[in-house]
Design a protein around this motif. Structure first.
Motif, short mmCIF file in Angstrom:
data_model
loop_
_atom_site.label_atom_id
_atom_site.label_comp_id
_atom_site.label_asym_id
_atom_site.label_seq_id
_atom_site.Cartn_x
_atom_site.Cartn_y
_atom_site.Cartn_z
N GLN A 184 6.67 -11.96 -4.43
CA GLN A 184 7.64 -12.51 -5.39
C GLN A 184 8.23 -13.81 -4.86
N SER A 216 2.13 -9.14 -11.16
CA SER A 216 2.42 -8.20 -12.24
C SER A 216 1.58 -6.93 -12.10
N GLN A 217 0.32 -7.11 -11.77
CA GLN A 217 -0.56 -5.95 -11.58
C GLN A 217 -0.12 -5.13 -10.36
N GLN A 232 2.96 -4.84 -9.26
CA GLN A 232 4.16 -4.11 -9.66
C GLN A 232 3.79 -2.91 -10.53
N ARG A 251 0.77 -14.99 -10.56
CA ARG A 251 1.71 -14.20 -11.38
C ARG A 251 1.04 -12.95 -11.95
N ARG A 252 -0.22 -13.10 -12.36
CA ARG A 252 -0.95 -11.96 -12.89
C ARG A 252 -1.14 -10.90 -11.80
#
Length: 116
Positions: free
Chosen positions: A30, A57-58, A60, A53-54
């Motif tokens: 992050q 997100s994955q 998380q 970012r992808r």
């Protein structure tokens, strides 16, 4: 027979011991994504920051599904991609600054020739 089943159950539980959640890796990812964004990676390295970012997100999402190993791998990938985006953004800024300085030098040289 019962002892064998009890021993198998204990061994089975030991084999299922989960790895600790990758909270540090997620926090680092992050931070790397934020740092890249602050360095204008959206402008200078849009594909890299989008991939970072992808992946974050994955990671998380995997963390939310208790898939620690997958979350850790994705978080590390997100960090690496974000660091790449940051480096490319910094490179683009440096190249832009270099170009501006070269233009200033050319301008100064022209002015010196006119004054002579």
């Amino acid at each position: 027979m019962l002892q064998g089943l009890a021993l198998a159950g204990v061994l089975g539980l030991a084999g299922c011991a989960s790895t600790p959640p990758p909270t540090e890796e997620l926090a680092a990812a992050q931070l790397s994504v934020t740092r890249a964004g602050d360095a204008d990676a959206d402008q200078y390295a849009p594909a890299d920051i989008q991939q970072a970012r992808r992946a974050l997100s994955q990671a998380q999402a995997a963390m939310g599904m208790d898939r620690a190993d997958e979350a850790r791998t994705l978080a590390l990938s997100a960090s690496a991609l974000a660091d790449l985006a940051h480096a490319r953004a910094r490179q683009a800024e440096a190249e832009s600054e270099l170009s501006a300085r070269r233009a200033e030098i050319t301008n100064l040289r022209q002015r010196l020739q006119v004054e002579e």
